[in-house]
Design a protein around this motif. Structure first.
Motif, PDB file in Angstrom:
ATOM      1  N   ALA A 104       0.761  -0.954  -0.564  1.00 27.53           N
ATOM      2  CA  ALA A 104      -0.229  -0.133   0.016  1.00 27.53           C
ATOM      3  C   ALA A 104       0.905   1.566  -0.411  1.00 27.53           C
ATOM      4  O   ALA A 104       0.479   2.218  -0.837  1.00 27.53           O
ATOM      5  N   SER A 105       1.515   0.832   0.681  1.00 28.00           N
ATOM      6  CA  SER A 105       2.926   2.750   0.417  1.00 28.00           C
ATOM      7  C   SER A 105       4.060   2.515   0.153  1.00 28.00           C
ATOM      8  O   SER A 105       4.567   3.047  -0.210  1.00 28.00           O
ATOM      9  N   LEU A 106       3.803   1.561  -1.228  1.00 27.33           N
ATOM     10  CA  LEU A 106       5.015   1.503  -2.278  1.00 27.33           C
ATOM     11  C   LEU A 106       4.429   2.492  -3.699  1.00 27.33           C
ATOM     12  O   LEU A 106       3.803   2.603  -3.703  1.00 27.33           O
ATOM     13  N   ASP A 107       5.863   2.913  -4.631  1.00 29.26           N
ATOM     14  CA  ASP A 107       5.288   3.086  -5.148  1.00 29.26           C
ATOM     15  C   ASP A 107       5.374   2.405  -6.126  1.00 29.26           C
ATOM     16  O   ASP A 107       5.871   0.875  -6.823  1.00 29.26           O
ATOM     17  N   PRO A 108       4.850   3.151  -7.885  1.00 26.34           N
ATOM     18  CA  PRO A 108       4.591   1.744  -8.705  1.00 26.34           C
ATOM     19  C   PRO A 108       5.657   0.590  -8.507  1.00 26.34           C
ATOM     20  O   PRO A 108       5.549  -0.170  -8.699  1.00 26.34           O
ATOM     21  N   VAL A 109       7.178   1.789  -9.272  1.00 25.39           N
ATOM     22  CA  VAL A 109       8.184   0.126  -9.260  1.00 25.39           C
ATOM     23  C   VAL A 109       8.118  -0.284  -8.896  1.00 25.39           C
ATOM     24  O   VAL A 109       9.076  -1.225  -8.903  1.00 25.39           O
ATOM     25  N   ASN A 110       8.905   0.254  -6.917  1.00 25.50           N
ATOM     26  CA  ASN A 110       9.339  -0.533  -6.082  1.00 25.50           C
ATOM     27  C   ASN A 110       7.931  -1.971  -5.728  1.00 25.50           C
ATOM     28  O   ASN A 110       8.424  -3.196  -5.202  1.00 25.50           O
ATOM     29  N   GLU A 111       6.396  -1.499  -6.278  1.00 29.82           N
ATOM     30  CA  GLU A 111       5.542  -2.244  -6.471  1.00 29.82           C
ATOM     31  C   GLU A 111       5.976  -3.498  -6.772  1.00 29.82           C
ATOM     32  O   GLU A 111       5.801  -4.512  -6.403  1.00 29.82           O
ATOM     33  N   TYR A 112       6.430  -2.896  -8.484  1.00 30.68           N
ATOM     34  CA  TYR A 112       5.836  -4.076  -9.286  1.00 30.68           C
ATOM     35  C   TYR A 112       7.659  -4.833  -8.366  1.00 30.68           C
ATOM     36  O   TYR A 112       7.455  -6.124  -8.813  1.00 30.68           O
ATOM     37  N   GLU A 113       8.118  -4.420  -8.213  1.00 33.61           N
ATOM     38  CA  GLU A 113       9.841  -5.211  -8.255  1.00 33.61           C
ATOM     39  C   GLU A 113       9.014  -6.540  -7.372  1.00 33.61           C
ATOM     40  O   GLU A 113       9.744  -7.494  -7.036  1.00 33.61           O
ATOM     41  N   LEU A 114       8.153  -5.133  -6.152  1.00 33.14           N
ATOM     42  CA  LEU A 114       7.812  -6.287  -4.801  1.00 33.14           C
ATOM     43  C   LEU A 114       6.780  -7.276  -5.711  1.00 33.14           C
ATOM     44  O   LEU A 114       7.511  -8.607  -4.558  1.00 33.14           O
ATOM     45  N   TYR A 115       6.630  -7.365  -5.653  1.00 33.56           N
ATOM     46  CA  TYR A 115       5.243  -8.178  -6.041  1.00 33.56           C
ATOM     47  C   TYR A 115       6.219  -9.414  -6.771  1.00 33.56           C
ATOM     48  O   TYR A 115       5.997 -10.757  -6.838  1.00 33.56           O
ATOM     49  N   LYS A 116       6.586  -8.827  -8.087  1.00 35.55           N
ATOM     50  CA  LYS A 116       8.172  -9.752  -8.595  1.00 35.55           C
ATOM     51  C   LYS A 116       8.636 -11.157  -7.689  1.00 35.55           C
ATOM     52  O   LYS A 116       8.833 -12.303  -7.627  1.00 35.55           O
ATOM     53  N   MET A 117       9.225 -10.494  -6.580  1.00 33.91           N
ATOM     54  CA  MET A 117      10.456 -11.544  -5.472  1.00 33.91           C
ATOM     55  C   MET A 117       8.855 -12.045  -4.560  1.00 33.91           C
ATOM     56  O   MET A 117       9.658 -12.964  -4.832  1.00 33.91           O
ATOM     57  N   MET A 118       7.754 -11.301  -4.658  1.00 32.06           N
ATOM     58  CA  MET A 118       7.030 -12.307  -3.209  1.00 32.06           C
ATOM     59  C   MET A 118       6.890 -13.109  -4.236  1.00 32.06           C
ATOM     60  O   MET A 118       6.625 -14.762  -4.189  1.00 32.06           O
ATOM     61  N   TYR A 119       6.631 -13.277  -5.358  1.00 29.87           N
ATOM     62  CA  TYR A 119       5.913 -14.581  -6.503  1.00 29.87           C
ATOM     63  C   TYR A 119       7.468 -15.757  -6.495  1.00 29.87           C
ATOM     64  O   TYR A 119       6.674 -16.517  -6.262  1.00 29.87           O
ATOM     65  N   GLU A 120       8.300 -14.774  -7.041  1.00 32.96           N
ATOM     66  CA  GLU A 120       9.120 -16.146  -6.714  1.00 32.96           C
ATOM     67  C   GLU A 120       9.917 -16.508  -6.219  1.00 32.96           C
ATOM     68  O   GLU A 120       9.734 -17.861  -5.559  1.00 32.96           O
ATOM     69  N   TYR A 121       9.646 -15.627  -4.020  1.00 33.63           N
ATOM     70  CA  TYR A 121       9.535 -16.067  -3.307  1.00 33.63           C
ATOM     71  C   TYR A 121       8.679 -17.230  -2.113  1.00 33.63           C
ATOM     72  O   TYR A 121       8.880 -18.431  -1.891  1.00 33.63           O
ATOM     73  N   THR A 122       7.344 -16.848  -3.339  1.00 38.40           N
ATOM     74  CA  THR A 122       6.273 -17.852  -2.338  1.00 38.40           C
ATOM     75  C   THR A 122       5.777 -18.779  -3.459  1.00 38.40           C
ATOM     76  O   THR A 122       4.537 -20.179  -3.001  1.00 38.40           O
ATOM     77  N   LYS A 123       6.953 -19.146  -4.545  1.00 39.45           N
ATOM     78  CA  LYS A 123       6.653 -20.125  -5.276  1.00 39.45           C
ATOM     79  C   LYS A 123       5.980 -21.502  -4.871  1.00 39.45           C
ATOM     80  O   LYS A 123       5.883 -22.146  -4.855  1.00 39.45           O
ATOM     81  N   ASP A 124       7.118 -22.029  -3.463  1.00 41.23           N
ATOM     82  CA  ASP A 124       7.480 -23.216  -3.511  1.00 41.23           C
ATOM     83  C   ASP A 124       6.165 -22.970  -1.962  1.00 41.23           C
ATOM     84  O   ASP A 124       6.886 -24.159  -0.478  1.00 41.23           O
ATOM     85  N   LYS A 125       5.462 -21.803  -1.264  1.00 44.59           N
ATOM     86  CA  LYS A 125       5.070 -21.941   0.155  1.00 44.59           C
ATOM     87  C   LYS A 125       3.409 -22.132  -0.841  1.00 44.59           C
ATOM     88  O   LYS A 125       2.633 -21.498  -1.952  1.00 44.59           O
ATOM     89  N   CYS A 126       2.543 -22.010   0.482  1.00 45.85           N
ATOM     90  CA  CYS A 126       1.135 -21.617  -0.183  1.00 45.85           C
ATOM     91  C   CYS A 126       1.262 -19.831   0.495  1.00 45.85           C
ATOM     92  O   CYS A 126       1.126 -19.520   1.795  1.00 45.85           O
ATOM     93  N   SER A 127       0.377 -19.648  -0.793  1.00 47.40           N
ATOM     94  CA  SER A 127       0.855 -17.623   0.108  1.00 47.40           C
ATOM     95  C   SER A 127      -0.528 -17.240  -0.678  1.00 47.40           C
ATOM     96  O   SER A 127      -1.678 -17.591  -1.039  1.00 47.40           O
TER      97      SER A 127
END
Lengths: 597, 591
Positions: free
Chosen positions: A513-536
């Motif tokens: 919610a508090s992140l700017d668009p570029v960082n938001e995108y980066e973070l989602y990308k990172m979370m997507y990678e990270y949560t591949k083997d998790k239940c999210s």
């Protein structure tokens, strides 16, 4: 009879608490013994010595003997004073220690309470009461004082009976009147206590707000100083008025006490004068009896005061004891090995708050798996966060069961279950401790591990640059050299907390919610990678982020309204999800045309 | 000389805050002195009458007079007790309110520092009504007793009075040492207590309840409090040891005094020079003389200690006032133009620049969007604009005048702000929206509608008079995150200031609410100046101008179209966010 029962239970509770204090800090209880003994001795030394000196003078004994007596009096006083001083010193230290240990004891208990209980208003009131009310070390001091007065009383009774047993009877009568009045006063206090505390709480709230840095911005930007001051005056007037009325009622009852004291004084002097005049009692004895009776009265009234204070705090002790005795141990749990692949099933789960019939969640059926990511979307107040709270075991479903690999999650030991959860709530808060402690939530941590997660979240460089690095305090509350982090940075530190924990289930409520668009995108990308083997599970109002997840659940009025992949839901004509998405993207679409041109 | 001036200031300011306290404390002391005098001297007459074989009737008369006097004092006490108590209660609250008022008027940048707070707390506990009133009451009442007892003891033998005085003086010196010791130790003790409270509150508070239950924080909690408790133990140990040594000196002096008085008075009585009644009266007088003297000395020492804090009080007071360069007669009038002229800023005690050389003009009625990555300085920029902090260099002007020279209240009236971490009060909806403005029913209804709160308010049991949580009213209703944000927006709307500043105003809102709000923004903000910080570029697209911050500097400035054409940072951000909504191209893996 009810009063008696209540008093008895207060005593029992007080005893329970003393035992608890002894468990936590035996020294704090044991130190009272020499204190009591010395206080008793100190009371009797002047009485007995002065009587001897006066009598000897009246009998015209040898002057040297009298001077020796005086010398002995001085030495005894000095010796016992020094001894008491030394012990009082130890006692002070122990008192503070005990009081702190008990505060911590309470906090540890509170932490173990289930969330639903902590949220209830009675608990909140109770917690406020604990802060304001009697310290347990005060209780110890009161009880020690009580015992001391009893022993003193015993000695004095002996002295007074020699004079005339009737005097004892007279004094006891007066004291009886006083205790009756004290009891009436206690009833009075019980009647007035709640309204007085209510008004006091208002005053206290305003004072707290004025001191709070968080409110500080609002007050200055809106120029609320005058407004707050007005509110304060209002609350103050109400409080003062009610206290004054209470005091007036109190004094009416005190008249009886004072009157009886005066009469007592009169009768005693008459009796003693009679004895001296008609029976030749010595002056030393006269003075002994005057002092002795006054000591007796004050000892007795101290006993009554201490008792009534202990009884007054009876309610508080009861709650305190309830808290300490609460069974926070889990029942029906069995040791479980959590496999790396998990499935979570919401089986017809419904929920409403314990005190409220309104249904928040209605017949929810969901299946979450390791390797699968979920988005939960819906209007504010639709029930999204409640699903998360149930999954976190902050609440229990009102009906239906949540299964983990076929096992009811409430039968899994909480400590084991907790390890599997990594959650960032919307209203998270960072602690005013160090960055390292905030991320690892443990006293020791490996800086390499910490920097690994910090780098993932894009904060590694910033933290490295700080003079104290990972040991920098967050916020300036405890440490002057602490650093204030921006909204976005704080949110990322919270994410680091989850990454560091490396749990099997990851839940993020509005994580960007508090992140700017570029960082938001980066973070989602990172979370997507990270949560591949998790239940999210992700909750977000930015519907674009739902594209990152495998499945989307739309909650409306506590029910699952739509359920499927992004592509499936976007095709539903007049579907809820489609409508929301279209609305949000409309602005971009309009502008996209502008962009294209 | 300076001490006298500071003392005078202490009296002046406490008299202003709570004049009634002086009277109530004095009355209380005088009654207590009267009572003691009766207990010391009256028994003497009774005893003498008994020993010298007076008539039984005379003895009875003396006893009656004694009892009568006691009764009178008690009656007066009973009648005045409620008043005395309420004076004390009131003065406590009045004192704290006064201080809170001062701190509320102090600039935020100073107010939030731990240094200010520590200082503030110690000043507040020292420079207050009770100290001054106790001092006056003690001087008067104890002074009177002192005189009476001194004269009486001197009549026994001036040398005894001398010994008593010596003992007292020695004890006074010791007490001053004790005070000095306390002064040195208290800051550490206070800090330790504050830390302990924080640790305990953090883990037990409701705000952190979820966090604490989902994570295993036990070890961290243990470490924190153990460190704290043992520090306290060590502090108390060394403090206690020093106190003991000092107290030992006092007890020795007391013993010497005791032996002298009893020895001499005993000798005199034995020789028939003084009566038995007098013996007991002398013994009692010595004790009470010492007590009275102690009271006076304590009062003087307390006041002495308090007076040392008076200069710090003056500092606090100055910080709360407008500076001299302020033109109190300045009034705001449209058009309003704000200019940042070469503004740079770094937080106090840090060297890293958060904003560097900011030059920006915010013209009247313009709608400005501020974007940039986290930590770029956006919120700091707003904080400077709100005068929570002052620029480290450069200046911010409003219609040509440095904003530091505009009266604070006037300036506050020009801004309607919703911060990211806004706070609502535990009062009702009306109070939270209207705050200190005038209540106009129509305007309130309009604002509620425009902030999408109508349906929520209608669902509340007491409508707009419902409390927003259950702190003060058990019928209060908890508001959800999004609902609270709408309330904060309603507040800003209602205030109706010519400059509106919104920091992430829709972060907690669902898409439907968000869109509703955007639709209403236009009509509410109208021709006012508006500044938005938002990461949702959809909202910035309808602004006149967009400012892009990066690493504390302004790197791009222009309209939406201009910046897209520039193909710089803003264009990139827009592309990233828009793509996700339209084609989801970036998200290749899902197809």
């Amino acid at each position: 009879m009810k009063k008696g029962k209540k008093s008895l239970s207060s005593v029992i509770n007080a005893w329970f608490l003393i035992r608890r204090a002894y468990q936590l800090n035996p020294g704090g209880v044991l130190i009272k013994i020499p204190i009591i003994a010395l206080q008793v001795v100190q009371k009797f030394i002047p009485l007995l010595f002065v009587r001897e000196i006066l009598n000897k003078i009246q009998l015209h004994t040898d002057m040297r003997l009298i001077l020796y007596l005086v010398g002995a009096y001085g030495l005894c006083t000095l010796f016992f004073s020094l001894l008491k001083e030394w012990f009082v010193n130890l006692d002070n230290r122990q008192n503070e220690h005990t009081s702190r240990l008990m505060s911590i004891d309470i906090t540890e208990r509170i932490i173990k309470l289930p969330y639903s209980e902590v949220e209830a208003p009675q608990t909140r009131t109770f917690l406020q009461m604990i802060e304001k009310n009697m310290d347990v070390s005060d209780l110890l001091t009161l009880v020690a004082d009580l015992i001391m007065q009893f022993i003193t009383l015993g000695g004095l009774v002996g002295i007074i009976c020699v004079l005339h047993p009737v005097i004892l009877g007279l004094i006891l009568l007066v004291l009886f009147i006083r205790s009756v009045v004290k009891e009436i006063t206690r009833e009075l206090w019980n009647k007035w206590r709640v309204p007085i505390n209510d008004r006091y709480r208002k005053v206290n709230y305003l004072l707290t707000v004025l001191q709070d840095a968080a409110y500080g911005k609002e007050i200055r930007i809106n120029g609320l100083q005058g407004w707050m001051s007005q509110k304060m005056s209002q609350s103050e007037e109400e409080y003062i008025n009610i206290m004054r009325n209470y005091n007036k009622q109190l004094q009416k009852r005190n008249i009886f006490v004072e009157a009886s004291l005066v009469i007592q004084e009169l009768l005693i002097y008459l009796l003693l004068a009679y004895r001296t005049f008609f029976h030749g009692m010595l002056i030393g004895d006269f003075s002994l009896y005057i002092s002795g009776i006054s000591s007796f009265s004050s000892a007795f009234s101290s006993i009554i005061d201490a008792s009534s204070n202990i009884l007054k705090a009876g309610d508080f002790f009861a709650l305190y004891r309830e808290l300490l005795e609460k069974d926070v141990n889990e029942t029906n749990v069995r040791e479980i090995q959590i496999p790396s692949e998990i499935t979570i099933k919401f089986d017809h789960v419904s929920f409403h708050y314990p005190s409220n019939e309104k249904i928040i969640l209605d017949d929810i059926c969901l299946e979450l798996k390791t390797g699968k990511s979920f988005s939960i979307v819906g209007m504010n107040g639709a029930g999204k966060t409640t699903i998360v709270k149930l999954l976190c075991r902050l609440y229990k479903p009102s009906s239906g069961v949540i299964y983990l690999n076929g096992i009811d999650i409430s039968s899994i030991p909480l400590a084991v279950y907790k390890k599997m959860l990594g959650v960032v709530f919307q209203d998270y808060k960072l602690f005013a401790f160090s960055v390292a402690e905030n991320i690892s939530l443990s006293p020791e941590s490996d800086s390499n591990d910490l920097y690994a997660v910090l780098d993932k979240c894009g904060l590694g460089k910033k933290i490295k640059q700080l003079p104290a690095g990972l040991n920098t305090s967050i916020g300036k509350i405890i440490d002057n050299n602490g650093v204030n982090f921006s909204g976005g940075e704080s949110q990322r530190i919270e994410l680091c907390r989850v990454l560091y924990k490396d749990p099997a289930i990851v839940i993020l409520d509005e994580p960007t919610a508090s992140l700017d668009p570029v960082n938001e995108y980066e973070l989602y990308k990172m979370m997507y990678e990270y949560t591949k083997d998790k239940c999210s599970v992700f909750i977000s109002h930015r519907l674009a982020s739902t594209r990152f997840t495998d499945e989307i659940v739309v909650i409306e009025n506590g029910k699952i309204a739509e359920h499927g992949t992004f592509d499936e839901l976007i095709k539903i004509e007049y579907g809820i999800f489609k409508e929301m998405f279209d609305r949000q993207s409309s602005v971009y679409l309009r502008s996209k045309e502008t962009y294209k041109s | 000389m300076r001490k006298a001036k500071e003392l005078y200031l202490l009296f002046k300011l406490t008299w202003k805050i709570c004049p009634y306290l002086y009277f109530s404390t004095l009355l209380d002391s005088l009654l207590s002195v009267a009572q003691t005098l009766i207990y010391v001297f009256m028994p003497k007459y009774i005893i003498d009458a008994l020993v010298t074989d007076k008539e039984w009737a005379e003895i009875l008369l003396i006893i009656t007079v004694y009892i009568g006097l006691i009764a009178t004092v008690k009656i007066i006490n009973l009648l005045t007790r409620p008043w005395v108590n309420s004076c004390t209660n009131r003065s406590d609250i009045d004192t704290i309110s006064h201080y809170m008022g001062l701190s509320a008027h102090t600039q935020y940048s100073i107010f939030e520092t731990a240094e200010y707070r520590n200082n503030f707390e110690s000043v507040m506990s020292m420079v207050r009504g009770r100290t001054a009133a106790d001092f006056c009451a003690a001087i008067v009442s104890a002074g009177v007793s002192l005189l009476i007892y001194a004269v009486y003891i001197a009549s026994l033998n001036p040398i005894i009075l001398l010994i008593v005085l010596l003992a007292i003086v020695s004890n006074t010196v010791v007490k001053m040492q004790l005070n000095r010791l306390e002064e040195k130790t208290i800051p550490d003790l206070k800090r330790n207590s504050r830390e302990f409270s924080y640790i305990n509150d953090t883990f037990s508070s409701f705000d952190n309840a979820k966090e604490v239950r989902i994570n295993q924080c036990d070890e961290l909690f243990n470490k924190k409090y153990n460190e704290n408790i043992w520090e306290r133990w060590k502090l108390n140990t060394s403090y206690g040891r020093k106190k003991f040594l000092l107290n030992m000196c006092m007890h020795i002096a007391d013993a010497i005094q005791l032996v002298s008085v009893y020895g001499y008075a005993g000798y005199m009585t034995w020789n028939g020079i003084i009566s038995f009644g007098s013996f007991t009266a002398y013994a009692a007088s010595v004790i009470n003389f010492s007590n009275a003297f102690s009271k006076v000395i304590n009062a003087i020492l307390n006041v002495d200690l308090a007076v040392r804090f008076v200069p710090r009080y003056c500092e606090i007071k100055t910080l709360a006032q407008e500076s001299d360069s302020v033109d109190m007669s300045w009034r705001a009038g449209r058009p309003l133009e704000i200019k940042f002229e070469n503004v740079s800023f770094c937080y106090p005690d840090t060297s890293q620049m958060v904003l560097e050389n900011i030059n920006l003009t915010i013209s009247d009625g313009c709608k400005l969007a501020i974007v940039g990555e986290n930590g770029a300085g956006k919120t700091t920029f707003i904080k400077l604009l709100c005068r929570l902090y002052s620029p480290t260099s450069g200046q911010i002007t409003l219609n040509g005048i440095n904003i530091e020279n505009i009266p604070r209240e006037i300036y506050a009236g020009l801004l309607s702000v919703v911060f990211q971490d806004y706070k609502l009060f535990s009062f009702d909806v009306v109070d939270n929206i209207v705050l200190n403005s005038k209540l106009e029913e129509e305007k309130l209804a309009d604002v509620i509608g425009k902030s999408d709160l109508r349906s929520k308010i209608d669902s509340l049991p007491n409508g707009i008079h419902t409390y927003i949580n259950r702190e003060f009213d058990e019928h209060g209703v908890e508001f959800s995150g999004g609902e609270m944000q709408k309330l904060a927006l309603a507040r800003a709307y209602y205030k109706g200031s010519p400059i509106v500043i919104l920091d992430e105003p829709t972060a907690a809102l669902d898409p439907k609410s968000e869109l509703t709000l955007y639709e209403h923004f236009q009509s509410i903000i109208n021709d006012k100046s508006a500044i938005f910080i938002s990461h949702r570029l959809a909202s910035t697209a309808f602004c006149d101008r967009i400012v892009v911050f990066s690493a504390g500097q302004i790197v791009e400035l222009g309209t939406h179209k201009e910046l897209l054409d520039l193909n710089g940072i803003y264009a990139n951000m827009w592309k990233v966010q828009a793509e996700l909504y339209t084609r989801g191209e970036i998200y290749d893996e899902k197809g």
